[in-house]
Motif scaffolding. Structure first.
Motif, PDB file in Angstrom:
ATOM      1  N   ALA A 272       0.831  -1.206   0.000  1.00  0.00           N
ATOM      2  CA  ALA A 272       0.000   0.000   0.000  1.00  0.00           C
ATOM      3  C   ALA A 272       0.866   1.256   0.000  1.00  0.00           C
ATOM      4  O   ALA A 272       0.552   2.242  -0.688  1.00  0.00           O
ATOM      5  CB  ALA A 272      -0.936  -0.007   1.208  1.00  0.00           C
ATOM      6  N   TRP A 273       1.945   1.246   0.770  1.00  0.00           N
ATOM      7  CA  TRP A 273       2.847   2.398   0.789  1.00  0.00           C
ATOM      8  C   TRP A 273       3.460   2.633  -0.591  1.00  0.00           C
ATOM      9  O   TRP A 273       3.621   3.785  -1.028  1.00  0.00           O
ATOM     10  CB  TRP A 273       3.948   2.188   1.826  1.00  0.00           C
ATOM     11  CG  TRP A 273       3.552   2.560   3.221  1.00  0.00           C
ATOM     12  CD1 TRP A 273       3.410   1.732   4.299  1.00  0.00           C
ATOM     13  CD2 TRP A 273       3.255   3.879   3.704  1.00  0.00           C
ATOM     14  NE1 TRP A 273       3.023   2.434   5.413  1.00  0.00           N
ATOM     15  CE2 TRP A 273       2.929   3.763   5.077  1.00  0.00           C
ATOM     16  CE3 TRP A 273       3.217   5.133   3.104  1.00  0.00           C
ATOM     17  CZ2 TRP A 273       2.582   4.860   5.857  1.00  0.00           C
ATOM     18  CZ3 TRP A 273       2.868   6.236   3.882  1.00  0.00           C
ATOM     19  CH2 TRP A 273       2.565   6.096   5.231  1.00  0.00           C
ATOM     20  N   ILE A 274       3.818   1.561  -1.273  1.00  0.00           N
ATOM     21  CA  ILE A 274       4.374   1.712  -2.625  1.00  0.00           C
ATOM     22  C   ILE A 274       3.332   2.317  -3.561  1.00  0.00           C
ATOM     23  O   ILE A 274       3.641   3.194  -4.385  1.00  0.00           O
ATOM     24  CB  ILE A 274       4.857   0.345  -3.149  1.00  0.00           C
ATOM     25  CG1 ILE A 274       5.997  -0.187  -2.291  1.00  0.00           C
ATOM     26  CG2 ILE A 274       5.305   0.453  -4.607  1.00  0.00           C
ATOM     27  CD1 ILE A 274       6.446  -1.601  -2.650  1.00  0.00           C
ATOM     28  N   ASN A 275       2.087   1.874  -3.432  1.00  0.00           N
ATOM     29  CA  ASN A 275       1.017   2.399  -4.278  1.00  0.00           C
ATOM     30  C   ASN A 275       0.792   3.888  -4.019  1.00  0.00           C
ATOM     31  O   ASN A 275       0.596   4.673  -4.957  1.00  0.00           O
ATOM     32  CB  ASN A 275      -0.268   1.617  -4.023  1.00  0.00           C
ATOM     33  CG  ASN A 275      -1.276   1.768  -5.154  1.00  0.00           C
ATOM     34  OD1 ASN A 275      -0.947   2.259  -6.225  1.00  0.00           O
ATOM     35  ND2 ASN A 275      -2.485   1.342  -4.914  1.00  0.00           N
ATOM     36  N   VAL A 276       0.811   4.284  -2.754  1.00  0.00           N
ATOM     37  CA  VAL A 276       0.653   5.698  -2.417  1.00  0.00           C
ATOM     38  C   VAL A 276       1.808   6.511  -2.989  1.00  0.00           C
ATOM     39  O   VAL A 276       1.611   7.631  -3.487  1.00  0.00           O
ATOM     40  CB  VAL A 276       0.563   5.877  -0.890  1.00  0.00           C
ATOM     41  CG1 VAL A 276       0.610   7.350  -0.509  1.00  0.00           C
ATOM     42  CG2 VAL A 276      -0.723   5.244  -0.355  1.00  0.00           C
ATOM     43  N   ALA A 277       3.025   5.960  -2.935  1.00  0.00           N
ATOM     44  CA  ALA A 277       4.177   6.651  -3.511  1.00  0.00           C
ATOM     45  C   ALA A 277       4.006   6.843  -5.014  1.00  0.00           C
ATOM     46  O   ALA A 277       4.335   7.899  -5.572  1.00  0.00           O
ATOM     47  CB  ALA A 277       5.460   5.871  -3.218  1.00  0.00           C
ATOM     48  N   GLY A 278       3.476   5.824  -5.678  1.00  0.00           N
ATOM     49  CA  GLY A 278       3.225   5.949  -7.113  1.00  0.00           C
ATOM     50  C   GLY A 278       2.211   7.029  -7.412  1.00  0.00           C
ATOM     51  O   GLY A 278       2.393   7.835  -8.347  1.00  0.00           O
ATOM     52  N   PHE A 279       1.138   7.085  -6.627  1.00  0.00           N
ATOM     53  CA  PHE A 279       0.120   8.116  -6.816  1.00  0.00           C
ATOM     54  C   PHE A 279       0.701   9.504  -6.581  1.00  0.00           C
ATOM     55  O   PHE A 279       0.377  10.456  -7.296  1.00  0.00           O
ATOM     56  CB  PHE A 279      -1.041   7.851  -5.866  1.00  0.00           C
ATOM     57  CG  PHE A 279      -2.166   8.846  -5.969  1.00  0.00           C
ATOM     58  CD1 PHE A 279      -2.750   9.128  -7.183  1.00  0.00           C
ATOM     59  CD2 PHE A 279      -2.645   9.499  -4.842  1.00  0.00           C
ATOM     60  CE1 PHE A 279      -3.793  10.050  -7.288  1.00  0.00           C
ATOM     61  CE2 PHE A 279      -3.674  10.412  -4.929  1.00  0.00           C
ATOM     62  CZ  PHE A 279      -4.253  10.689  -6.155  1.00  0.00           C
ATOM     63  N   ALA A 280       1.600   9.630  -5.596  1.00  0.00           N
ATOM     64  CA  ALA A 280       2.239  10.918  -5.319  1.00  0.00           C
ATOM     65  C   ALA A 280       3.075  11.385  -6.502  1.00  0.00           C
ATOM     66  O   ALA A 280       3.079  12.578  -6.852  1.00  0.00           O
ATOM     67  CB  ALA A 280       3.101  10.812  -4.065  1.00  0.00           C
ATOM     68  N   THR A 281       3.773  10.461  -7.162  1.00  0.00           N
ATOM     69  CA  THR A 281       4.586  10.853  -8.320  1.00  0.00           C
ATOM     70  C   THR A 281       3.708  11.267  -9.495  1.00  0.00           C
ATOM     71  O   THR A 281       4.086  12.158 -10.272  1.00  0.00           O
ATOM     72  CB  THR A 281       5.520   9.712  -8.751  1.00  0.00           C
ATOM     73  OG1 THR A 281       4.743   8.557  -9.118  1.00  0.00           O
ATOM     74  CG2 THR A 281       6.486   9.344  -7.643  1.00  0.00           C
ATOM     75  N   VAL A 282       2.541  10.628  -9.638  1.00  0.00           N
ATOM     76  CA  VAL A 282       1.619  11.024 -10.705  1.00  0.00           C
ATOM     77  C   VAL A 282       1.147  12.460 -10.480  1.00  0.00           C
ATOM     78  O   VAL A 282       1.120  13.281 -11.414  1.00  0.00           O
ATOM     79  CB  VAL A 282       0.415  10.055 -10.767  1.00  0.00           C
ATOM     80  CG1 VAL A 282      -0.664  10.605 -11.703  1.00  0.00           C
ATOM     81  CG2 VAL A 282       0.864   8.690 -11.257  1.00  0.00           C
ATOM     82  N   LEU A 283       0.757  12.798  -9.248  1.00  0.00           N
ATOM     83  CA  LEU A 283       0.334  14.161  -8.935  1.00  0.00           C
ATOM     84  C   LEU A 283       1.494  15.145  -9.103  1.00  0.00           C
ATOM     85  O   LEU A 283       1.306  16.260  -9.600  1.00  0.00           O
ATOM     86  CB  LEU A 283      -0.203  14.233  -7.509  1.00  0.00           C
ATOM     87  CG  LEU A 283      -1.527  13.515  -7.242  1.00  0.00           C
ATOM     88  CD1 LEU A 283      -1.912  13.658  -5.778  1.00  0.00           C
ATOM     89  CD2 LEU A 283      -2.636  14.071  -8.134  1.00  0.00           C
TER      90      LEU A 283
END
Length: 303
Positions: A272-283
């Motif tokens: 889940a932390w990795i997924n949140v990190a990915g979403f942060a890079t998209v933003l």
């Protein structure tokens, strides 16, 4: 005139999304009292007449919220279509249009996932919240008049590359929100009643994973299409432009998430932390790179 209609449809969509959020909030508030209301028809009573069955009041608010979300999506789509007709081009030529389309992709993706898994309905307000915030920024800070795009964007690759990156970025908003809720739920930082209203951690985890495995191939294709367009426009497939670099970082993170999600010991909080990190890079790529960092992709249309 069509551009004016597009703007009005956009504002109407935002208003409907906000109202849907209010109804979702009413659903959560009604759940606290847990007082049922009589709706619908049940089995026959002793006189042969139907007996109404009890249903929580929050159920009505939830159904209304979902219906309004569908209405908002239709108004939103109308705004994008009329914008394209007014500008006589594909309506993805600046940050206002790009952000608007990303939000529509997020809403439609959420509605599709909700159709497949109704138990995730309580996630709805948390998906709508970033959508409303992004649309507010799009309609104020990022707004641009309908006009032709710069020559560099007058290519059929605009339709292929930008459309796929828009859809995939919008879809990735849903797993980003689901993973954040998963982490908050697991940490116990959500209120007891709020946590009770949310789906279980397993459901949130599956929602994030299933949406990501749909969005990731689209994102991969978008990156490849962007490289082909770069070769046609600038004579090279890859030049480590800031936007290209961050897009590649996002791709690596989401690939790592899917790998982690399939690896024993990494399926819960770590993934889940990795997924949140990915979403942060998209933003980060959407706003900071487009609006602050100068590069070959500087077509935000912010004057």
């Amino acid at each position: 005139m069509l551009a004016l209609y597009s703007d009005r449809l956009f504002m109407a969509a935002v208003g409907v999304y906000v109202l849907a959020m209010v109804l979702h909030a009413a659903e959560f508030a009604a759940a606290r009292s847990a007082k049922p209301v009589l709706v619908g028809a049940g089995g026959p009573d002793g006189d042969g007449r139907p007996v109404e069955e009890a249903r929580p009041r929050g159920e009505r608010f939830a159904r209304m919220a979902v219906s309004l979300t569908v209405l908002g999506a239709l108004l939103h789509l109308g705004s994008i279509v009329t914008r394209g007709v007014a500008a006589e081009r594909w309506p993805l030529g600046n940050m206002y249009e790009f952000t608007s389309a990303i939000c529509l992709a997020a809403v439609v993706g959420w509605l599709v996932m909700l159709r497949r898994s109704p138990v995730t309905r309580a996630v709805g307000p948390f998906v709508l919240l970033p959508v409303v915030v992004l649309l507010f920024l799009a309609g104020t800070v990022l707004y641009a008049q309908a006009a032709p795009v710069v020559p560099a964007l007058q290519s059929y690759w605009l339709v292929i590359h930008v459309t796929t990156i828009t859809i995939s970025s919008g879809l990735l908003l849903v797993p980003g929100v689901a993973s954040i809720l998963f982490l908050l739920r697991g940490s116990g930082r959500l209120g007891g009643r709020l946590a009770e209203r949310l789906p279980s951690s397993d459901v949130l985890d599956r929602l994030a994973y299933r949406t990501t495995i749909i969005a990731f191939p689209l994102f991969t294709f978008a990156v490849i299409a962007g490289a082909i367009w770069a070769e046609a426009a600038w004579g090279r497939f890859w030049g480590w432009d800031p936007k290209e670099t961050v897009a590649f970082v996002s791709w690596v993170i989401y690939a790592a998430y899917l790998h982690a999600r399939a690896t024993a010991g990494w399926r819960a909080a770590r993934a889940a932390w990795i997924n949140v990190a990915g979403f942060a890079t998209v933003l980060f790529n959407l706003f900071f790179i487009n609006m602050v960092v100068a590069g070959l992709h500087s077509y935000a249309g912010l004057g």
